[in-house]
Design a protein around this motif. Structure first.
Motif, PDB file in Angstrom:
ATOM      1  N   PHE A 141     -11.125  -4.184  -0.408  1.00 54.25           N
ATOM      2  CA  PHE A 141     -10.870  -2.847   0.125  1.00 54.25           C
ATOM      3  C   PHE A 141     -10.385  -2.915   1.574  1.00 54.25           C
ATOM      4  N   ILE A 142     -10.983  -3.802   2.356  1.00 59.27           N
ATOM      5  CA  ILE A 142     -10.553  -3.951   3.749  1.00 59.27           C
ATOM      6  C   ILE A 142      -9.104  -4.424   3.809  1.00 59.27           C
ATOM      7  N   GLU A 143      -8.767  -5.391   2.965  1.00 57.40           N
ATOM      8  CA  GLU A 143      -7.382  -5.873   2.915  1.00 57.40           C
ATOM      9  C   GLU A 143      -6.434  -4.764   2.475  1.00 57.40           C
ATOM     10  N   GLY A 144      -6.872  -3.940   1.517  1.00 55.03           N
ATOM     11  CA  GLY A 144      -6.049  -2.813   1.073  1.00 55.03           C
ATOM     12  C   GLY A 144      -5.819  -1.807   2.187  1.00 55.03           C
ATOM     13  N   ILE A 145      -6.846  -1.541   2.972  1.00 52.15           N
ATOM     14  CA  ILE A 145      -6.705  -0.623   4.103  1.00 52.15           C
ATOM     15  C   ILE A 145      -5.714  -1.180   5.122  1.00 52.15           C
ATOM     16  N   ARG A 164      16.907  -8.899  -4.766  1.00 54.54           N
ATOM     17  CA  ARG A 164      15.564  -8.933  -5.326  1.00 54.54           C
ATOM     18  C   ARG A 164      14.556  -8.981  -4.184  1.00 54.54           C
ATOM     19  N   LEU A 165      13.678  -7.986  -4.123  1.00 55.33           N
ATOM     20  CA  LEU A 165      12.741  -7.856  -3.014  1.00 55.33           C
ATOM     21  C   LEU A 165      11.301  -7.906  -3.512  1.00 55.33           C
ATOM     22  N   PRO A 166      10.399  -8.486  -2.720  1.00 55.78           N
ATOM     23  CA  PRO A 166       8.973  -8.424  -3.059  1.00 55.78           C
ATOM     24  C   PRO A 166       8.488  -6.973  -3.058  1.00 55.78           C
ATOM     25  N   PRO A 167       7.415  -6.669  -3.774  1.00 57.20           N
ATOM     26  CA  PRO A 167       6.938  -5.280  -3.853  1.00 57.20           C
ATOM     27  C   PRO A 167       6.680  -4.643  -2.491  1.00 57.20           C
ATOM     28  N   PHE A 168       6.031  -5.372  -1.594  1.00 56.23           N
ATOM     29  CA  PHE A 168       5.698  -4.796  -0.286  1.00 56.23           C
ATOM     30  C   PHE A 168       6.965  -4.496   0.508  1.00 56.23           C
ATOM     31  N   THR A 169       7.927  -5.398   0.472  1.00 54.89           N
ATOM     32  CA  THR A 169       9.180  -5.182   1.192  1.00 54.89           C
ATOM     33  C   THR A 169       9.958  -4.012   0.613  1.00 54.89           C
ATOM     34  N   ALA A 170      10.021  -3.950  -0.720  1.00 50.07           N
ATOM     35  CA  ALA A 170      10.721  -2.845  -1.374  1.00 50.07           C
ATOM     36  C   ALA A 170      10.077  -1.505  -1.024  1.00 50.07           C
ATOM     37  N   GLY A 182       1.462   8.967   1.439  1.00 48.59           N
ATOM     38  CA  GLY A 182       2.496   8.638   0.458  1.00 48.59           C
ATOM     39  C   GLY A 182       2.582   7.165   0.128  1.00 48.59           C
ATOM     40  N   THR A 183       1.966   6.309   0.944  1.00 46.12           N
ATOM     41  CA  THR A 183       1.995   4.878   0.630  1.00 46.12           C
ATOM     42  C   THR A 183       1.302   4.576  -0.695  1.00 46.12           C
ATOM     43  N   SER A 184       0.499   5.494  -1.189  1.00 46.24           N
ATOM     44  CA  SER A 184      -0.220   5.260  -2.447  1.00 46.24           C
ATOM     45  C   SER A 184       0.735   5.061  -3.621  1.00 46.24           C
ATOM     46  N   SER A 194       3.196  -2.414  -7.758  1.00 44.84           N
ATOM     47  CA  SER A 194       2.204  -3.470  -7.503  1.00 44.84           C
ATOM     48  C   SER A 194       2.190  -3.966  -6.068  1.00 44.84           C
ATOM     49  N   ALA A 195       2.598  -3.120  -5.114  1.00 44.06           N
ATOM     50  CA  ALA A 195       2.406  -3.450  -3.704  1.00 44.06           C
ATOM     51  C   ALA A 195       0.912  -3.365  -3.406  1.00 44.06           C
ATOM     52  N   GLU A 196       0.379  -4.362  -2.732  1.00 44.85           N
ATOM     53  CA  GLU A 196      -1.070  -4.488  -2.593  1.00 44.85           C
ATOM     54  C   GLU A 196      -1.592  -3.639  -1.441  1.00 44.85           C
ATOM     55  N   GLU A 197      -1.519  -2.318  -1.619  1.00 44.96           N
ATOM     56  CA  GLU A 197      -2.104  -1.408  -0.636  1.00 44.96           C
ATOM     57  C   GLU A 197      -3.417  -0.855  -1.197  1.00 44.96           C
ATOM     58  N   LEU A 198      -3.968   0.155  -0.539  1.00 42.15           N
ATOM     59  CA  LEU A 198      -5.315   0.625  -0.861  1.00 42.15           C
ATOM     60  C   LEU A 198      -5.438   1.150  -2.281  1.00 42.15           C
ATOM     61  N   PHE A 199      -4.488   1.964  -2.716  1.00 45.51           N
ATOM     62  CA  PHE A 199      -4.585   2.565  -4.037  1.00 45.51           C
ATOM     63  C   PHE A 199      -4.428   1.506  -5.133  1.00 45.51           C
TER      64      PHE A 199
END
Length: 222
Positions: free
Chosen positions: A16-20, A85-91, A160-162, A168-173
């Motif tokens: 959860f901390i990493e997601g935040i 082709r971009l990684p999920p977080f970059t996209a 909106g980052t959710s 599959s970007a590794e954010e909080l949601f």
């Protein structure tokens, strides 16, 4: 509801901390890039060549009139068809930056347009350059006028980052979804996530309020 148990969630504290942190990082990156885009678009719309205004207007209207999840899907799923082709977080960062930039461009343009032309002419009468007029006469009051709107847009971007979880970007949601699939504690997880989002938003509102008081302390009236 009588079987609520938050205890199994604590073993995923680090996740959860990493997601935040990833959510905050995604927000900051998208907002930073988006502000650069917004300033450039506002400058073109206000005083740029007419040939560039139509593409900028098209970009703003396209982004503002389509769901952001479609924009993320286009960057992540359609761009690879063109060899990008971009990684999920970059996209997600690129798509959210374009989203933020379109809305912020209109906010910045309205702030610049709110400065009376007589005030600009008075600056020119003092014999200072056009750049100095912009930096010292136009920009400070324009920033104060748009500050509440820009900070509100930043908060909306944070929430909106959710949607980045859809690629599959590794954010909080996304973290919440992973933990839910392992614990099956849906109510507890999403109640916790909702509380975290509320805390993040309130923290940013307090921060922006304090920053606004420090940055715009000069009186508006004599």
């Amino acid at each position: 509801m009588g079987n609520l148990n938050f205890r199994p969630l604590w073993r995923y504290e680090d996740a959860f901390i990493e997601g935040i942190l990833n959510t905050l990082w995604l927000t900051v990156i998208a907002a930073g890039i988006g502000l650069i885009i917004a300033i450039a678009c506002a400058a073109i719309l206000r005083s740029g060549p007419k040939l560039l205004r139509y593409p900028v207007l098209g970009y703003i209207e396209l982004i503002r009139n389509t769901p952001p999840i479609i924009q993320i899907f286009i960057v992540f799923f359609v761009f690879p068809g063109f060899g990008i082709r971009l990684p999920p977080f970059t996209a997600a960062s690129i798509a959210l930056a374009l989203y933020f930039g379109a809305y912020a461009a209109e906010i910045i343009r309205s702030g610049l347009d709110s400065i009376p032309r007589s005030q600009v002419e008075a600056g020119h009468c003092l014999g200072i350059s056009g750049f100095q007029v912009f930096m010292h006469v136009v920009l400070p009051p324009a920033l104060r006028n748009i500050y509440p709107s820009i900070t509100s847009q930043f908060v909306l971007l944070l929430l909106g980052t959710s949607i980045a979880s859809q690629i599959s970007a590794e954010e909080l949601f996304h973290t919440a979804g992973v933990v839910e699939s392992r614990t099956f504690r849906s109510f507890e997880i999403y109640a916790l996530i909702a509380g975290i989002y509320v805390c993040l938003v309130m923290a940013f509102r307090v921060f922006f309020a304090a920053l606004g008081r420090l940055a715009f302390r000069w009186p508006t009236r004599r």
